[in-house]
Write a protein that holds these residues in place. Sequence first.
Motif, PDB file in Angstrom:
ATOM      1  N   TYR A   1       0.904  -1.161   0.000  1.00 11.92           N
ATOM      2  CA  TYR A   1       0.000   0.000   0.000  1.00 11.92           C
ATOM      3  C   TYR A   1       0.942   1.209   0.000  1.00 11.92           C
ATOM      4  CZ  TYR A   1      -4.228  -2.692   1.441  1.00 11.92           C
ATOM      5  OH  TYR A   1      -5.294  -3.547   1.522  1.00 11.92           O
TER       6      TYR A   1
ATOM      7  N   ARG B   1      -1.649  -5.300  14.037  1.00 12.78           N
ATOM      8  CA  ARG B   1      -1.788  -6.721  14.376  1.00 12.78           C
ATOM      9  C   ARG B   1      -2.569  -6.791  15.675  1.00 12.78           C
ATOM     10  NH1 ARG B   1       3.464  -8.099  12.079  1.00 12.78           N
ATOM     11  NH2 ARG B   1       4.387  -6.871  13.725  1.00 12.78           N
TER      12      ARG B   1
ATOM     13  N   ASP C   1       5.683  -3.208  13.852  1.00  6.93           N
ATOM     14  CA  ASP C   1       6.973  -2.667  14.313  1.00  6.93           C
ATOM     15  C   ASP C   1       7.376  -1.436  13.491  1.00  6.93           C
ATOM     16  OD1 ASP C   1       6.885  -4.901  15.894  1.00  6.93           O
ATOM     17  OD2 ASP C   1       8.261  -6.062  14.631  1.00  6.93           O
TER      18      ASP C   1
ATOM     19  N   GLU D   1       5.580 -12.348  10.303  1.00  2.14           N
ATOM     20  CA  GLU D   1       5.059 -11.520  11.412  1.00  2.14           C
ATOM     21  C   GLU D   1       5.974 -11.718  12.638  1.00  2.14           C
ATOM     22  OE1 GLU D   1       2.555  -9.478  10.777  1.00  2.14           O
ATOM     23  OE2 GLU D   1       1.999 -10.310   8.831  1.00  2.14           O
TER      24      GLU D   1
HETATM   25  C1  LIG Z   1       4.701  -7.970  -0.702  1.00  2.00           C
HETATM   26  C2  LIG Z   1       4.063  -7.643   0.618  1.00  2.00           C
HETATM   27  C3  LIG Z   1       3.380  -6.454   0.764  1.00  2.00           C
HETATM   28  C4  LIG Z   1       2.810  -6.114   1.996  1.00  2.00           C
HETATM   29  N1  LIG Z   1       2.136  -4.930   2.106  1.00  2.00           N
HETATM   30  C5  LIG Z   1       1.642  -4.545   3.298  1.00  2.00           C
HETATM   31  C6  LIG Z   1       1.009  -3.284   3.435  1.00  2.00           C
HETATM   32  O1  LIG Z   1       0.899  -2.497   2.502  1.00  2.00           O
HETATM   33  N2  LIG Z   1       0.538  -2.938   4.668  1.00  2.00           N
HETATM   34  C7  LIG Z   1       0.684  -3.764   5.745  1.00  2.00           C
HETATM   35  O2  LIG Z   1       0.266  -3.395   6.845  1.00  2.00           O
HETATM   36  N3  LIG Z   1       1.284  -4.975   5.641  1.00  2.00           N
HETATM   37  C8  LIG Z   1       1.770  -5.370   4.446  1.00  2.00           C
HETATM   38  N4  LIG Z   1       2.410  -6.586   4.337  1.00  2.00           N
HETATM   39  C9  LIG Z   1       2.623  -7.396   5.533  1.00  2.00           C
HETATM   40  C10 LIG Z   1       3.810  -6.892   6.339  1.00  2.00           C
HETATM   41  O3  LIG Z   1       5.009  -6.942   5.575  1.00  2.00           O
HETATM   42  C11 LIG Z   1       3.981  -7.786   7.595  1.00  2.00           C
HETATM   43  O4  LIG Z   1       2.849  -7.598   8.425  1.00  2.00           O
HETATM   44  C12 LIG Z   1       5.254  -7.521   8.358  1.00  2.00           C
HETATM   45  O5  LIG Z   1       5.419  -8.533   9.324  1.00  2.00           O
HETATM   46  C13 LIG Z   1       5.250  -6.196   9.102  1.00  2.00           C
HETATM   47  O6  LIG Z   1       6.473  -6.129   9.775  1.00  2.00           O
HETATM   48  P1  LIG Z   1       6.792  -5.226  11.013  1.00  2.00           P
HETATM   49  O7  LIG Z   1       5.904  -5.654  12.177  1.00  2.00           O
HETATM   50  O8  LIG Z   1       8.234  -5.512  11.270  1.00  2.00           O
HETATM   51  O9  LIG Z   1       6.537  -3.795  10.630  1.00  2.00           O
HETATM   52  C14 LIG Z   1       2.938  -6.984   3.101  1.00  2.00           C
HETATM   53  C15 LIG Z   1       3.601  -8.212   2.940  1.00  2.00           C
HETATM   54  C16 LIG Z   1       4.155  -8.539   1.701  1.00  2.00           C
HETATM   55  C17 LIG Z   1       4.866  -9.836   1.535  1.00  2.00           C
END
Ligand SMILES: Cc1cc2nc3c(=O)[nH]c(=O)nc-3n(C[C@H](O)[C@H](O)[C@H](O)COP(=O)(O)O)c2cc1C
Length: 202
Positions: free
Chosen positions: A45, A63, A69, A99
């Motif tokens: 996004y 989450r 994070d 996650e």
């Molecule tokens: C290609 C891809 C795109 C993603 N896009 C989004 C997004 O736009 N928004 C979102 O909240 N999670 C998205 N996710 C999921 C997050 O990458 C995932 O929840 C991740 O664990 C967040 O990490 P963090 O907790 O370290 O920030 C996406 C996952 C993938 C594989």
Amino acid sequence: MILDSAALGGRERYQLLTSLVVPRPIAWVSTRSPEGRRNLAPFSYFAAVSATPFLVSVSIGSRSGVDKDTLRNIRRTGAFCVNLATEPQLALMNDTAGEYGPEVDEFEHAGIASAEAERVDAPYVADCPAVLECRLFQVVELEGSPNTLVLGEVLRVRLSDDVPLAPGTLFADTAALRPVARLWGDLYATIGETPSLARPRV
Ligand SMILES: Cc1cc2nc3c(=O)[nH]c(=O)nc-3n(C[C@H](O)[C@H](O)[C@H](O)COP(=O)(O)O)c2cc1C
């Protein structure tokens, strides 16, 4: 088929949104917590918002009501880097999408080399050919949504010498950059044909 949004559940709206608004470029966002822990995760996004000021946006979900994070780090440090995800890095990028808890450093987990941004307090993916060093511009809380829209002001662009510019411009060569985009579920897209069309003159 006519689908009225009010008759759909959140999951169904998500399925329509992510399969119809395609392909989406992927911001591979790197941050650091105030305690010094690095974090890296992909977000599709992701959009260009404005050239002046120089803004990009990332919409980050939660989450179970808790900030991911990346969002927590950006709120606290006001800094992040957008590493533009490219074809050679697709598998590595995917490795960082688990996650994982805040204690996990995804650079270390996936064996990705990092370097330090110069204008903001965040790491970036050392081998990424295009990196945007961003300072938090605005956080937009979206009423009724688990997502939060983060606007970042790009203070510095790091572009690899392997990505040439169109002569006399700062247009980066798309074929050399090889960006990947997200479709839906586990599907990704690469750049296919790039037709060129002059705009109508009025
Ligand atoms: C290609 C891809 C795109 C993603 N896009 C989004 C997004 O736009 N928004 C979102 O909240 N999670 C998205 N996710 C999921 C997050 O990458 C995932 O929840 C991740 O664990 C967040 O990490 P963090 O907790 O370290 O920030 C996406 C996952 C993938 C594989």
